[in-house]
Design an enzyme around this catalytic site. Structure first.
Site, PDB file in Angstrom:
ATOM      1  N   CYS A 102       0.902  -1.259  -0.064  1.00 46.09           N
ATOM      2  CA  CYS A 102      -0.167  -0.112   0.067  1.00 46.09           C
ATOM      3  C   CYS A 102       0.836   1.393   0.025  1.00 46.09           C
ATOM      4  CB  CYS A 102      -0.931  -0.037   1.289  1.00 46.09           C
ATOM      5  SG  CYS A 102      -2.255   1.100   1.043  1.00 46.09           S
ATOM      6  N   HIS A 130      -3.509  -5.394   0.305  1.00 47.55           N
ATOM      7  CA  HIS A 130      -2.957  -5.568   1.790  1.00 47.55           C
ATOM      8  C   HIS A 130      -3.033  -7.277   1.696  1.00 47.55           C
ATOM      9  CE1 HIS A 130      -2.858  -1.820   3.603  1.00 47.55           C
ATOM     10  NE2 HIS A 130      -3.770  -1.429   2.647  1.00 47.55           N
ATOM     11  N   GLU A 132      -1.991  -9.170   4.046  1.00 46.37           N
ATOM     12  CA  GLU A 132      -2.396  -9.778   5.256  1.00 46.37           C
ATOM     13  C   GLU A 132      -3.787  -9.521   5.695  1.00 46.37           C
ATOM     14  OE1 GLU A 132      -1.073  -6.755   4.334  1.00 46.37           O
ATOM     15  OE2 GLU A 132      -1.858  -4.954   5.689  1.00 46.37           O
TER      16      GLU A 132
END
Lengths: 252, 192
Positions: free
Chosen positions: B78, B173, B175
Site C-alpha cells: 500500500c 493488503h 495480510e
C-alpha cells in the site's frame, strides 16, 4: 471490479455474541473468537465486532477479544460500540482493529471525527449512524443505542461527518433492525445518491434476496447482517452464491 | 530473515499474518538494522507526507535505498508501494523514494477510499491471476516506466503491483486478503 462485501456482525455483551430485536430482547449466540474464525473460514469479506454493553470495565474484555480474534482472522475487522475518545479508538487499533466505528460520541463532539481521521486515516474512521424514519418521510439521527432521538436530520449529519473525515458509513435502520423484513431500501438509495464514501447497509436482513436488493437497488457497497448468520438461517457461502448467480461481483 | 520496517504505522496484522505463514521475521526500528536482513517489508496504511517524514526522521529512507541498491529484496504494501514513486497528489510538495518514475493519483470516480476485495489481473507468478485481494486506498500508482505487473479496475484500470528487479510493490493488503494473501506473503518470502 470491486466486489460487494458481506459482513457478519458480532454484537458482544459480557464477552459473548448476542442478538436482539430493535436493540433489545437479547439472545445468546455463541463464543466471539470462535464465531469470528468460523465466519472468516466461510468467506466473510470483513468482520464487525460491536460492543453493545460498552461500559468502562467491559472495554478491557472487548480489547482482549479483538486481539485474540485478529490473530486468526485475515480479513479486515471493524470494531465499534462505546468509543468515546481518541484514546479508546487508539486502543482498539492497537489491539488489531482495521477500522473503528463511532456513533454517539461523534454526534456530541463532531470535531472528534477529524482528530481520528488525522491520526489514523479516514479509511479507519467509520461513521456508524442509527436512523429512524420520521412521519414526514425524512430520517432522524438516533444515539445511545437508539434510545435518544437527536432530531438531527440524517442527510445533514452524514454530509457533515464525511466533510470532517469519516471514510465509510455504517447505516442502520432502527425501523428494520432485527426484524428480518428486509433493509430499508429507500433509505439506502437516498444516502447512496449523496455519499462520496463507501456505504454499509445494516438492519433488516432476512434472506439472500434482501441482501441482493440492498446491494443493487439500495446502492450499498457492503451488507452487514447478524441474526441470519448466527442462527444459521443461511450461510455466507449461500448468500455469495446467490449474489453471483444474480450477476454481482463477489469474492468466492 | 525478513525484516518488517516499523515506521510508526500499525504493523500488528502483518505480524499476525507472517506468524501464521511460519515465515521467520523481526521488526526493524532503526536504520542500522536494515542491512542485516535478506528481505524487507514496508507495510501499512498511511498518509504519503507523514510516512516520508517519519522515514526521514529515523534515517530509514537512506537505509532502505542503500539496501535496495545492494540487492536486498523489498516488498512495499500500500503506502510502502506508493513511496517508491517520485511523488503523490496527496502531498504535492513531498518527494518519494523515487526508485520508480511516476506519481500517485487520486481516484476521480467511485466512492473513495476504494474499500474491499478487487479482482486482480496479474502477469507475475507471485500474484495469482484472476484472484481477489483486499484494497483500501484513495490514491494509486501511475508509473512512467514499464514496471506494472498487475492491474485492477476501479472506474479506471489502475496499477495494482509494480516490479523492478528485486523490488515489489503491491497496492493491496496481503495480510487482509484471506488465504490468497497469506499464500502471496509466503511465496514472496520463499522466492526472495
Amino acid at each position: 471490479m470491486l466486489a460487494k462485501r458481506i459482513i457478519p456482525c458480532l454484537d458482544i455483551k459480557d464477552g459473548r455474541v448476542v442478538k436482539g430485536v430493535r436493540f433489545g430482547d437479547l439472545r445468546d449466540a455463541g463464543d466471539v473468537v470462535a464465531s469470528a474464525r468460523r465466519y472468516y473460514e466461510e468467506g466473510a469479506d470483513e468482520i464487525a465486532m460491536l460492543d453493545i454493553t460498552a461500559t468502562v470495565e467491559h472495554r478491557k474484555t472487548v480489547i482482549d477479544l479483538v486481539r485474540r480474534a485478529t490473530e486468526s482472522v485475515f480479513v479486515p475487522v471493524l470494531v465499534g460500540g462505546g468509543v468515546r475518545s481518541v484514546s479508546d479508538f487508539d486502543a482498539l487499533i492497537r489491539a488489531g482493529a482495521d477500522k473503528v466505528s463511532i456513533n454517539t460520541a461523534a454526534v456530541r463532539e463532531p470535531k472528534m471525527i477529524t482528530e481520528m481521521a488525522d491520526e489514523f486515516g479516514s479509511q479507519a474512521v467509520v461513521l456508524a449512524c442509527d436512523t429512524r424514519r420520521r412521519g414526514d418521510g425524512g430520517y432522524t439521527v438516533l444515539i445511545e443505542g437508539g434510545r435518544t432521538d437527536t432530531r438531527i436530520d440524517l442527510f445533514d449529519w452524514l454530509g457533515e461527518a464525511i466533510d470532517r473525515g469519516a471514510g465509510e458509513l455504517l447505516l442502520t435502520s432502527w425501523d428494520k433492525d432485527g426484524t428480518k423484513g428486509g433493509y430499508d431500501i429507500e433509505l439506502l438509495r437516498r444516502v447512496g445518491e449523496r455519499t462520496t464514501v463507501p456505504l454499509i447497509a445494516s438492519g433488516g436482513a432476512g434472506s439472500p434476496e434482501d441482501i441482493l436488493e440492498a446491494l443493487t437497488k439500495g446502492g450499498a457497497d457492503a451488507a452487514l447482517a447478524a441474526s441470519v448468520f448466527h442462527f444459521n438461517a443461511f450461510s455466507i457461502r449461500e448468500v455469495k452464491r446467490f449474489l453471483r448467480d444474480n450477476g454481482l461481483e463477489v469474492r468466492p | 530473515m525478513t525484516g518488517v520496517v516499523h515506521w510508526g504505522g500499525n504493523v500488528g496484522s502483518l505480524l499476525n499474518a507472517l506468524k501464521r505463514t511460519g515465515v521467520p521475521h523481526r521488526l526493524i526500528a532503526g536504520p542500522e538494522q536494515v542491512r542485516s536482513f535478506e528481505r524487507l517489508i514496508l507495510p501499512g496504511v498511511g498518509n504519503f507526507a507523514a510516512v516520508m517524514k517519519r522515514l526521514r526522521e529515523r534515517g530509514l529512507d537512506r537505509a532502505l535505498l542503500e539496501a535496495m541498491e545492494s540487492g536486498v529484496a523489498y516488498l512495499g504494501i500500500c503506502i510502502g508501494m506508493q513511496i517508491l514513486l517520485e511523488g503523490s497528489e496527496e502531498a504535492p510538495s513531498v518527494k518519494g523514494l523515487s526508485v520508480v518514475r511516476g506519481a500517485c493519483r487520486r481516484y476521480r470516480s467511485g466512492r473513495v477510499p476504494q474499500t474491499g476485495f478487487n479482482r486482480v489481473r496479474s502477469r507475475t507468478g507471485l500474484i495469482e491471476d484472476d484472484e481477489f485481494y483486499y484494497f483500501v486506498n484513495s490514491y494509486y500508482c501511475e508509473p512512467e516506466e514499464d514496471v506494472c505487473v498487475a492491474t485492477a479496475d476501479y472506474g479506471v484500470r489502475f496499477c495494482a503491483a509494480i516490479e523492478k528487479g528485486r523490488i515489489l510493490g503491491v497496492q493491496f493488503h496481503p495480510e487482509r486478503s484471506a488465504e490468497a494473501g497469506l499464500r502471496f506473503l509466503k511465496d514472496w518470502c520463499d522466492a526472495r
